[in-house]
Design a protein around this motif. Structure first.
Motif, PDB file in Angstrom:
ATOM      1  N   ARG A 104      16.548 -80.227  44.978  1.00 10.95           N
ATOM      2  CA  ARG A 104      16.514 -79.254  46.067  1.00 10.95           C
ATOM      3  C   ARG A 104      15.223 -79.448  46.853  1.00 10.95           C
ATOM      4  NH1 ARG A 104      18.334 -74.169  42.342  1.00 10.95           N
ATOM      5  NH2 ARG A 104      17.228 -75.467  40.815  1.00 10.95           N
ATOM      6  N   TRP A 105      15.219 -78.937  48.073  1.00 12.75           N
ATOM      7  CA  TRP A 105      14.067 -79.154  48.942  1.00 12.75           C
ATOM      8  C   TRP A 105      13.525 -77.841  49.454  1.00 12.75           C
ATOM      9  CZ3 TRP A 105      11.683 -83.764  49.391  1.00 12.75           C
ATOM     10  CH2 TRP A 105      12.370 -84.843  48.822  1.00 12.75           C
ATOM     11  N   GLY A 106      12.215 -77.799  49.577  1.00  8.08           N
ATOM     12  CA  GLY A 106      11.586 -76.577  50.050  1.00  8.08           C
ATOM     13  C   GLY A 106      10.305 -76.864  50.811  1.00  8.08           C
ATOM     14  N   VAL A 107       9.765 -75.794  51.387  1.00  8.24           N
ATOM     15  CA  VAL A 107       8.494 -75.845  52.105  1.00  8.24           C
ATOM     16  C   VAL A 107       7.647 -74.675  51.628  1.00  8.24           C
ATOM     17  CG1 VAL A 107       7.356 -75.741  54.364  1.00  8.24           C
ATOM     18  CG2 VAL A 107       9.549 -76.925  54.127  1.00  8.24           C
ATOM     19  N   VAL A 108       6.381 -74.918  51.409  1.00  3.62           N
ATOM     20  CA  VAL A 108       5.455 -73.858  51.027  1.00  3.62           C
ATOM     21  C   VAL A 108       5.239 -72.934  52.224  1.00  3.62           C
ATOM     22  CG1 VAL A 108       3.118 -73.342  50.225  1.00  3.62           C
ATOM     23  CG2 VAL A 108       4.321 -75.372  49.368  1.00  3.62           C
ATOM     24  N   VAL A 109       5.285 -71.621  51.991  1.00  5.40           N
ATOM     25  CA  VAL A 109       5.110 -70.650  53.073  1.00  5.40           C
ATOM     26  C   VAL A 109       3.839 -69.827  52.931  1.00  5.40           C
ATOM     27  CG1 VAL A 109       7.586 -70.498  53.528  1.00  5.40           C
ATOM     28  CG2 VAL A 109       6.531 -68.907  51.911  1.00  5.40           C
ATOM     29  N   GLU A 110       3.159 -69.899  51.792  1.00  4.32           N
ATOM     30  CA  GLU A 110       1.891 -69.207  51.623  1.00  4.32           C
ATOM     31  C   GLU A 110       1.052 -69.963  50.599  1.00  4.32           C
ATOM     32  OE1 GLU A 110       2.426 -65.842  48.239  1.00  4.32           O
ATOM     33  OE2 GLU A 110       3.537 -65.450  50.090  1.00  4.32           O
ATOM     34  N   LEU A 136       7.516 -88.545  49.549  1.00  3.44           N
ATOM     35  CA  LEU A 136       8.685 -87.662  49.607  1.00  3.44           C
ATOM     36  C   LEU A 136       9.739 -88.170  50.577  1.00  3.44           C
ATOM     37  CD1 LEU A 136       7.113 -84.090  49.351  1.00  3.44           C
ATOM     38  CD2 LEU A 136       7.962 -85.604  47.542  1.00  3.44           C
ATOM     39  N   ASP A 137       9.354 -89.015  51.541  1.00  2.99           N
ATOM     40  CA  ASP A 137      10.362 -89.607  52.430  1.00  2.99           C
ATOM     41  C   ASP A 137      11.326 -90.492  51.649  1.00  2.99           C
ATOM     42  OD1 ASP A 137       9.357 -88.403  54.716  1.00  2.99           O
ATOM     43  OD2 ASP A 137       8.043 -90.089  55.191  1.00  2.99           O
ATOM     44  N   GLN A 138      10.838 -91.092  50.558  1.00  2.00           N
ATOM     45  CA  GLN A 138      11.649 -92.000  49.751  1.00  2.00           C
ATOM     46  C   GLN A 138      12.108 -91.371  48.437  1.00  2.00           C
ATOM     47  OE1 GLN A 138      12.533 -94.947  51.028  1.00  2.00           O
ATOM     48  NE2 GLN A 138      11.351 -94.454  52.857  1.00  2.00           N
ATOM     49  N   PHE A 139      11.868 -90.091  48.272  1.00  6.28           N
ATOM     50  CA  PHE A 139      12.226 -89.440  47.008  1.00  6.28           C
ATOM     51  C   PHE A 139      13.739 -89.402  46.863  1.00  6.28           C
ATOM     52  CE2 PHE A 139      12.231 -86.209  43.694  1.00  6.28           C
ATOM     53  CZ  PHE A 139      11.055 -86.489  43.015  1.00  6.28           C
ATOM     54  N   PRO A 140      14.272 -89.725  45.679  1.00  4.94           N
ATOM     55  CA  PRO A 140      15.729 -89.794  45.518  1.00  4.94           C
ATOM     56  C   PRO A 140      16.390 -88.425  45.614  1.00  4.94           C
ATOM     57  CG  PRO A 140      14.629 -90.047  43.404  1.00  4.94           C
ATOM     58  CD  PRO A 140      13.545 -90.075  44.440  1.00  4.94           C
ATOM     59  N   ASN A 155       4.926 -82.218  45.090  1.00  5.26           N
ATOM     60  CA  ASN A 155       4.472 -82.385  46.465  1.00  5.26           C
ATOM     61  C   ASN A 155       3.913 -83.803  46.619  1.00  5.26           C
ATOM     62  OD1 ASN A 155       1.857 -82.369  45.447  1.00  5.26           O
ATOM     63  ND2 ASN A 155       1.201 -80.553  46.546  1.00  5.26           N
ATOM     64  N   TYR A 156       3.143 -84.054  47.670  1.00  7.75           N
ATOM     65  CA  TYR A 156       2.757 -85.446  47.931  1.00  7.75           C
ATOM     66  C   TYR A 156       1.795 -86.009  46.900  1.00  7.75           C
ATOM     67  CZ  TYR A 156      -1.863 -84.213  49.823  1.00  7.75           C
ATOM     68  OH  TYR A 156      -3.152 -83.773  49.967  1.00  7.75           O
ATOM     69  N   HIS A 157       1.137 -85.137  46.106  1.00  2.00           N
ATOM     70  CA  HIS A 157       0.214 -85.698  45.123  1.00  2.00           C
ATOM     71  C   HIS A 157       0.169 -84.924  43.802  1.00  2.00           C
ATOM     72  CE1 HIS A 157      -3.481 -83.178  46.702  1.00  2.00           C
ATOM     73  NE2 HIS A 157      -2.487 -82.438  46.302  1.00  2.00           N
ATOM     74  N   TYR A 158       1.199 -84.133  43.508  1.00  3.78           N
ATOM     75  CA  TYR A 158       1.185 -83.421  42.234  1.00  3.78           C
ATOM     76  C   TYR A 158       2.589 -82.971  41.870  1.00  3.78           C
ATOM     77  CZ  TYR A 158      -2.048 -81.829  38.688  1.00  3.78           C
ATOM     78  OH  TYR A 158      -2.770 -81.734  37.535  1.00  3.78           O
ATOM     79  N   ALA A 159       2.748 -82.643  40.569  1.00  2.00           N
ATOM     80  CA  ALA A 159       3.994 -82.056  40.077  1.00  2.00           C
ATOM     81  C   ALA A 159       3.632 -80.992  39.054  1.00  2.00           C
ATOM     82  CB  ALA A 159       4.881 -83.123  39.442  1.00  2.00           C
ATOM     83  N   ALA A 160       4.035 -79.755  39.295  1.00  2.00           N
ATOM     84  CA  ALA A 160       3.711 -78.645  38.393  1.00  2.00           C
ATOM     85  C   ALA A 160       4.546 -77.443  38.798  1.00  2.00           C
ATOM     86  CB  ALA A 160       2.214 -78.333  38.426  1.00  2.00           C
ATOM     87  N   TRP A 161       4.241 -76.292  38.186  1.00  3.83           N
ATOM     88  CA  TRP A 161       4.978 -75.056  38.426  1.00  3.83           C
ATOM     89  C   TRP A 161       4.307 -74.225  39.518  1.00  3.83           C
ATOM     90  CZ3 TRP A 161       9.476 -74.270  35.776  1.00  3.83           C
ATOM     91  CH2 TRP A 161       9.690 -75.037  34.619  1.00  3.83           C
ATOM     92  N   LEU A 162       5.134 -73.609  40.383  1.00  6.62           N
ATOM     93  CA  LEU A 162       4.594 -72.678  41.369  1.00  6.62           C
ATOM     94  C   LEU A 162       5.565 -71.527  41.570  1.00  6.62           C
ATOM     95  CD1 LEU A 162       4.888 -74.013  45.038  1.00  6.62           C
ATOM     96  CD2 LEU A 162       6.193 -74.972  43.142  1.00  6.62           C
ATOM     97  N   PRO A 163       5.061 -70.354  41.973  1.00  7.31           N
ATOM     98  CA  PRO A 163       5.935 -69.187  42.095  1.00  7.31           C
ATOM     99  C   PRO A 163       6.936 -69.337  43.234  1.00  7.31           C
ATOM    100  CG  PRO A 163       3.732 -68.697  42.905  1.00  7.31           C
ATOM    101  CD  PRO A 163       3.657 -70.040  42.268  1.00  7.31           C
TER     102      PRO A 163
END
Length: 422
Positions: free
Chosen positions: A99-105, A40-44, A157-165
């Motif tokens: 866009r960028w985000g952080v998981v909170v739960e 993710l540090d190098q993600f465009p 995220n660092y090892h997956y791509a999918a849908w989350l709420p």
């Protein structure tokens, strides 16, 4: 055998295997070259729409065999059509601004933007085939798309791509997120799960569940004062916890975690006795496919254990087995002698891969290798040569040799890779 001390006493050496800086180098190499990991540090900042659709199609696709709802009814083409409408691929622009985000739960990443449980076999309630993996507080996300109802993100995220709420994600500015991610010193969760202190002032930071391997920046009383939401922090650690406001925006709030909780400043030293200690903290936990049931599956289990040392690896067992994130011995179906030689040379903490499963080696008793693994069932031949088939559905200790994939094939016959993380 159900206590880590039993196996720790059998260690011939407990020397540290990798220093902290060597683990950083290992992770940097993996993130830079492993096709199953995302740096993710190098993600465009911008991604083509075609690439986003391709990533969505990797997870959001109808199964090749029938699927069933929890009530036993067939999941139909019409049901899939409704899910495809929710995915709204036609709304993906030619160029996607990330866009960028952080998981909170803690939350689930799903094949489609839905909580609907879908089963491979009617009545097989434990394996929700729309469940992909779990995400945990503090994980960074590159956000690429949203569902038609506006309730789900498609994210990486660092090892997956999918849908989350969306309720589990706070949106922020990339630079601020990266600075928080790099902030030091940090506190690492070393228990199976811990909770932040109760907070009567702000429920967003109150009794938040944090799983093994979660890492958060440490603050001091000099940074935040000697009163954190009505509690003196002298007997607690103060961390900068990501939270979400009513509009979904990201903030970092000082939050307390009692010093009696199973946490450590920095990372655990990577050595065999502590690998055993960490693995046994999950012993007896219910199996949770893709981190379902507030638990984890076989790869979630080994991944969380190794995250407490700071070591990152791909998500799924097949990805881990194919990956080169650690030195690997590989075997073909007829490599019986090489496989036997590798089993005789196993080290505590080694990861053993069979189709669809991974186990962790913990030692030998009377020449028999034993493993700890998060496993659903077990089969073996009894003394009368009949086949026993039973249920484990949790993190368990088993001998390796008797375990069967089928009447014709043993676990050992199925081993295609063994990894030693050194």
């Amino acid at each position: 055998m159900l206590r880590p001390e039993f196996w720790q006493r059998r260690l011939s050496s407990d020397a540290a295997r990798l220093r902290a800086e060597e683990i950083q180098t290992l992770n940097a190499k993996s993130l830079g070259s492993d096709p199953f990991l995302n740096n993710l540090d190098q993600f465009p900042s911008d991604v083509s729409g075609d690439r986003v659709i391709d990533m969505i199609n990797q997870v959001s696709r109808p199964a090749s065999s029938p699927r069933y709802r929890v009530d036993g009814s067939l999941f139909t083409e019409r049901d899939y059509a409704q899910l495809d409408a929710a995915v709204q691929r036609s709304a993906v622009p030619e160029q996607v601004k990330v866009r960028w985000g952080v998981v909170v739960e803690r939350a689930s990443m799903r094949s489609y933007p839905t909580d609907t449980r879908v089963l491979k076999n009617a009545g097989d309630m434990d394996l929700d085939r729309f469940q992909e993996t779990g995400v945990f507080p503090g994980q960074r996300l590159a956000i690429l798309h949203e569902s038609a109802d506006g309730e789900w993100w498609f994210a990486v995220n660092y090892h997956y791509a999918a849908w989350l709420p969306k309720r589990a994600v706070a949106i922020g500015e990339r630079g601020a997120i990266d600075r928080w991610h790099r902030q030091s010193p940090r506190l690492t969760v070393t228990g199976a799960q811990v909770r932040t202190n109760y907070n009567p002032v702000d429920p967003r930071t109150s009794e938040v569940v944090l799983d093994m391997g979660v890492s958060l920046p440490l603050l001091s009383a000099a940074d935040v004062g000697h009163n954190v939401n009505g509690q003196n922090p002298h007997a607690s650690y103060i961390v900068a916890l990501p939270v979400r406001d009513a509009q979904g925006a990201l903030a970092f709030e000082p939050t307390l975690i009692g010093r009696a909780q199973d946490v450590t400043p920095g990372l655990l030293e990577y050595r065999p006795s502590l690998v055993l200690q960490q693995a046994f903290k999950f012993l007896g936990e219910r199996y949770g496919w893709g981190h379902d049931y507030n638990g984890r599956d076989c790869t979630g289990f080994v991944g969380e254990v190794y995250k407490s040392f700071g070591i990152l690896m791909p998500r799924n067992s097949g990805q881990q087995g194919k990956s080169d994130f650690a030195p690997t011995k590989r075997f073909g179906p007829e490599d019986h002698a090489a496989r036997a030689e590798a089993i005789a040379a196993l080290r505590v903490g080694d990861l053993i891969y069979i189709p669809g499963h991974v186990m962790m080696y913990i030692g030998q008793v009377d020449g028999e290798p034993y493993v700890i693994h998060d496993v659903t069932g077990l089969s073996y031949y009894q003394t009368d040569e009949s086949m026993y088939r039973g249920t484990l559905s949790g993190v368990s200790i088993t001998p390796l040799s008797p375990m069967r994939l089928s009447e014709e094939k043993s676990y050992i016959d199925g081993i295609y890779a063994i990894k030693t993380i050194i």
